[in-house]
Structure formats: structure tokens, C-alpha cells
Enzyme design. Structure first.
Site, PDB file in Angstrom:
ATOM      1  N   PRO A 127      13.556   1.507  11.953  1.00  0.00           N
ATOM      2  CG  PRO A 127      14.690   3.276  10.914  1.00  0.00           C
ATOM      3  CD  PRO A 127      14.477   2.632  12.254  1.00  0.00           C
ATOM      4  CG  ASN A 128      16.595  -1.681   8.850  1.00  0.00           C
ATOM      5  OD1 ASN A 128      15.966  -1.759   7.786  1.00  0.00           O
ATOM      6  ND2 ASN A 128      17.649  -0.884   8.985  1.00  0.00           N
ATOM      7  CB  ILE A 156       7.239   7.143  16.868  1.00  0.00           C
ATOM      8  CG1 ILE A 156       8.542   6.347  16.659  1.00  0.00           C
ATOM      9  CG2 ILE A 156       6.962   7.406  18.341  1.00  0.00           C
ATOM     10  CD1 ILE A 156       8.492   4.922  17.169  1.00  0.00           C
ATOM     11  CG  HIS A 338     -22.406   0.982   1.956  1.00  0.00           C
ATOM     12  ND1 HIS A 338     -22.339   0.142   3.047  1.00  0.00           N
ATOM     13  CD2 HIS A 338     -22.997   2.135   2.398  1.00  0.00           C
ATOM     14  CE1 HIS A 338     -22.853   0.757   4.102  1.00  0.00           C
ATOM     15  NE2 HIS A 338     -23.258   1.956   3.745  1.00  0.00           N
ATOM     16  N   GLY A 340     -21.120   0.724  -5.148  1.00  0.00           N
ATOM     17  CA  GLY A 340     -20.343   1.880  -5.596  1.00  0.00           C
ATOM     18  C   GLY A 340     -20.316   3.000  -4.575  1.00  0.00           C
ATOM     19  CD  GLU A 363       0.651  -1.362  20.271  1.00  0.00           C
ATOM     20  OE1 GLU A 363       0.784  -1.719  21.441  1.00  0.00           O
ATOM     21  OE2 GLU A 363       1.431  -0.570  19.713  1.00  0.00           O
TER      22      GLU A 363
END
Length: 380
Positions: A127-128, A156, A338, A340, A363
Site C-alpha cells: 500500500p505504501n 497484485i 475517430h 466523437g 512494472e
């Protein structure tokens, strides 16, 4: 110097793309919308030798090497990068088992991956602490003949659907930071593990992503991968290799953006003429094509060098950095051209736009790749 793929690689490339079109294409939108994982496609891919293709034949793989695996990744990513990840990353984490594991571990864990029977996860990010690998806090404490693991992992891949995971843990807290980590194989059904699927991702929504908690999880010390205290170096080697897989994803999605957009601008008219006849359109297509061609050279060379036993991990970092940039660039231009229609789900470019951004994040962020490359340049 020969830039031509071997006949075997050409056949692999064609087969992988045909498989993706036939099996992945029809369910792509549904899986994206409902965040649906695709085990049946993984098993079909395994039957065709597309899962764990980098694993040697002795352990159940097709022995296609890193280049072959990269080509497979490229081709399936042209159709759906999320479902493609379910195929090419079903052995995510097993790279360390192949490179550092015991013969018993290789024979136990690698063949079921290649057959599509089992799935692995790399339980690294916390988490950190993401890019800051040395900041991981999960601990594995020896107790008798076991390790007892406590800690939390975040983002993960394959987290809720894996059968086992390779987890990075602190085993030697008294050592210097880079000598304190070890990689440990953890059965996903071990008591004390809680796995929660992360919902609401912007892209690659068919890929399973989870938060994992370890609470007094007990595994035998024989599940140690390689030597204790070598986990940091083993994980750096892992990322050096898997960066190329990610750059293969970038190449595939960029190519899809270009080919789909070329077809669209030839059919779409504006001001009484085909959209493709305008110079600004041609400029955008040209910039996409040049970046893709440059990226292909980086990706294929980085992969080929590993197979030749002459790895250049700085080149791999360059491929990852440039791959993320190119995919985001091409997806953006695809949506723009493309108009809209590029903003609605009927056209796949909106999905590719959402998918592409992760290539600059996982990564190793693009900033981390800059640090890797910059240090290597100054170490010459």
C-alpha cells in the site's frame, strides 16, 4: 545483421493473433464492462502453447524464449490487453522460480502454469511502497521449520484467482536494507490470507487485481526461492525481464490503434473528402507509424539479447519507457482521429485509450525507468 523473424517466430506470431481474434475478440467488450476474468481462454491458450511460452520444454513450456513470449504478448494485446494479460501473465512471479528456485520447485510449480491448470501471482507491491521496492514492510519470521508471514500487498495481478504466489518479505531485518529481503512461495489457500478484488480500474479490467493481507501465514522454509537475503536482487532481475513483456503489450496496442485508425480515416469523409486525405491526418498517422517502428526495434532487440545470453537491461528499460509513451500517444491520436465515435464503446479505441495508461505505471513507472537509464549512462 538480420532483422527478419525466423519462420518459427512468424508462425507463432500468426497463430497468436488468430487465436486472439477468434477467442478473445468476441468477449472483449463484455469482460471489460463486467471486470470478468477468463480462465477458459487461459486454458485454451495453454493448449496452444501460448501460456508460459518463455519456460523451457523441460518444465512444460514451449521454449519460445523471451522473444517468442514477447511476440505472443504483442499479438494478443492487439485485441485486448486485459485478457491478453490473463494469458501471458498467468505465470507472473514464476520467472524467479525458474532463475533461482530449486530443481524440485521448478518441477512442482512450472508445469501446471504451462498447462493452464494453475496461476501464479507476484506479491510485491504494498500500500505504501510500489516503485520503492526497498520500502516493502511485509515480514517473514522463522518459527521452527516454517516462516510466519505478516503484512499487506496491493495491486497484485492475479491476486484473487491465483493458486500460489511469490511474495517479497523481510527475513533478515538486522541486515542492510538491500540484504534483508527474500522471495517465498506462498500457497494462496494458506490459513491467514485474505484476498479482495480491486474494482473500478480504468483499464485492463478483465485482468484480476487484488489487495492481499497476510496474518500469521505459515509456510515451510523450503518454500524459500534461492538464498535468504537475496530477494531484492532477485526481484530487480525479475523486473528487468518482465519490462520487456510490458513493452510488448505497448507495441501490440499501438499497432492496433494505428491499423484501426487507418481503416477509419479511409472510410470517413469530412468536407466532401476522405479524412485521410488531409495533411494533419497524415501527420498524425505518420507520427504513430514512426514511433511504432522505433519501438519494435527496441522491444525485439531487448528480448532477443536475453535469449542470446547477452542481456541489456538498460535497453529493456528504454523499451519499457518508450513503450508506455508510444502506447499513450497512439491511443490519444486514435481517439482524436475517430472524433466523437472514438469516445463511445462501439469503437475499441476508447478502450485502448483507457488500457494504455497502465503501461506508464506498472512494472516500474516511467520516472523509475529514467532513473535506471540515467544511472547506467553515467556509469559508463
Amino acid at each position: 545483421m538480420d532483422f527478419e523473424l525466423t519462420q518459427e517466430m512468424k508462425m507463432l506470431k500468426e497463430m497468436a493473433y488468430k487465436f486472439a481474434v477468434a477467442e478473445v475478440g468476441p468477449v472483449s467488450q463484455e469482460c471489460d464492462e463486467h471486470e470478468k476474468y477468463t480462465p477458459e481462454i487461459r486454458k485454451k491458450a495453454a493448449a496452444n502453447g501460448l501460456v508460459g511460452a518463455w519456460i523451457p520444454e523441460a518444465y512444460g513450456g514451449s521454449g519460445a524464449g523471451i522473444l517468442g513470449n514477447t511476440i505472443i504478448t504483442e499479438e494478443v494485446s492487439k485485441v485486448d490487453m486485459g485478457i491478453g494479460l490473463n494469458i501471458v501473465a498467468s505465470g507472473f512471479g514464476c520467472e524467479s522460480i525458474l532463475n533461482y528456485g530449486s530443481e524440485e520447485q521448478k518441477k512442482m510449480y512450472l508445469p501446471p502454469i504451462c498447462s493452464g491448470e494453475k496461476v501464479c501471482a507476484g506479491a510485491y507491491t504494498e500500500p505504501n511502497a510500489g516503485t520503492d521496492v526497498s520500502g516493502y514492510k511485509a515480514r517473514a519470521v522463522k518459527d521452527g521449520s516454517d516462516y510466519v508471514i505478516n503484512g499487506n500487498k496491493m495491486f497484485i495481478t492475479n491476486g484473487t484467482i491465483c493458486d500460489f504466489m511469490v511474495a517479497q518479505c523481510i527475513t533478515n531485518p538486522e541486515e542492510k536494507k538491500h540484504n534483508s529481503f527474500s522471495l517465498i512461495i506462498v500457497p494462496a489457500d494458506a490459513p491467514g490470507i485474505t484476498r479482495n478484488k480491486i474494482h473500478g480500474k480504468m483499464g485492463i479490467r478483465a485482468s484480476d487485481t487484488a489487495e492481499i493481507a497476510f496474518e500469521d501465514v505459515r509456510v515451510p522454509q523450503s518454500n524459500l526461492v534461492g538464498k535468504e537475503g537475496q530477494g531484492f536482487r532477485q526481484l530487480m532481475h525479475f523486473f528487468d525481464i518482465t519490462r520487456i513483456m510490458v513493452s510488448g503489450q505497448a507495441l501490440g496496442i499501438s499497432e492496433a490503434c494505428l491499423e484501426t485508425t487507418i481503416k477509419y480515416v479511409k472510410e470517413r469523409t469530412a468536407f466532401g473528402a476522405p479524412l485521410g486525405s488531409f495533411q494533419i491526418t497524415q501527420m498524425k498517422l505518420t507520427e504513430m507509424a514512426i514511433r511504432i517502428e522505433a519501438l519494435r526495434g527496441l522491444v525485439y532487440k531487448a528480448a532477443w539479447l536475453i535469449d542470446q545470453g547477452k542481456p541489456d537491461y538498460t535497453l529493456a528499460a528504454m523499451a519499457k519507457f518508450y513503450g508506455g509513451q508510444t502506447a499513450v500517444f497512439c491511443a490519444n491520436y486514435a481517439v482524436e482521429l475517430h472524433g466523437g465515435y472514438g469516445y463511445i464503446e462501439e469503437y475499441p479505441v476508447q478502450k485502448w485509450y483507457r488500457d494504455a495508461k497502465i503501461l506508464e505505471l506498472y512494472e516500474g513507472t516511467k520516472e523509475a525507468e529514467i532513473m535506471t537509464i540515467g544511472r547506467a549512462l553515467q556509469a559508463r
